[in-house]
Design a protein around this motif. Sequence first.
Motif, short mmCIF file in Angstrom:
data_model
loop_
_atom_site.label_atom_id
_atom_site.label_comp_id
_atom_site.label_asym_id
_atom_site.label_seq_id
_atom_site.Cartn_x
_atom_site.Cartn_y
_atom_site.Cartn_z
N TRP A 15 64.02 57.02 81.08
CA TRP A 15 63.81 56.95 79.64
C TRP A 15 63.93 55.53 79.08
O TRP A 15 63.05 55.09 78.32
N ASP A 35 59.71 59.62 70.56
CA ASP A 35 61.08 60.07 70.77
C ASP A 35 61.27 60.55 72.21
O ASP A 35 60.30 60.76 72.94
N GLU A 36 62.51 60.72 72.58
CA GLU A 36 62.83 61.03 73.97
C GLU A 36 62.24 62.36 74.43
O GLU A 36 61.73 62.47 75.55
N ALA A 37 62.28 63.38 73.59
CA ALA A 37 61.76 64.69 74.01
C ALA A 37 60.26 64.61 74.28
O ALA A 37 59.77 65.14 75.29
N ARG A 40 59.66 62.57 77.51
CA ARG A 40 59.96 63.34 78.73
C ARG A 40 58.84 64.32 79.05
O ARG A 40 58.42 64.43 80.20
#
Length: 161
Positions: A15, A35-37, A40
């Motif tokens: 990340w 954003d991270e979600a 991913r």
Amino acid sequence: MEIRDATAADWPAIWPIVQAVCRAGETYTYPRDLDEAFARALWMMEPPGVTLVAVEDDHVLGTAKTGPNQMGPGSHVATASFMVAEGARGRGVGRALGEAVLDRARTAGYRAMQFNAVVATNHAALRLWQALGFEIVGAVPEAFDHPAAGPVGLHIMHRRL
């Protein structure tokens, strides 16, 4: 350096690499503030795709993802994306990931690999992909808004496997 399949446990190390590359806004068409979600979901591939990591002493130096470029009748052509941690650049990490992705694609039965959007100002990537046998087969003028250079082209690159 070891190149291996990424696992869910690798995501915390992947990340920051993805985040830094995207925030720089110089090489990917991904949102700079992703954003991270979302990152991913975008990076950690589901089969038939695969995500790889380049690891040295349990430290993730870079990552790549590969899978079919298109669905259905276009699924015999692979695509791939690569990111290397800033501190690991210039050490052959990108080349090692590139060679591993090409080997994976061949083994999986793909007949070619296509990169859809290599930023024209990304000279290091262009040199590497050409050294690995890719050709620029087209370009979309001014398709990328580079933060320093302004509107620049996106190259489409291809090589047979």
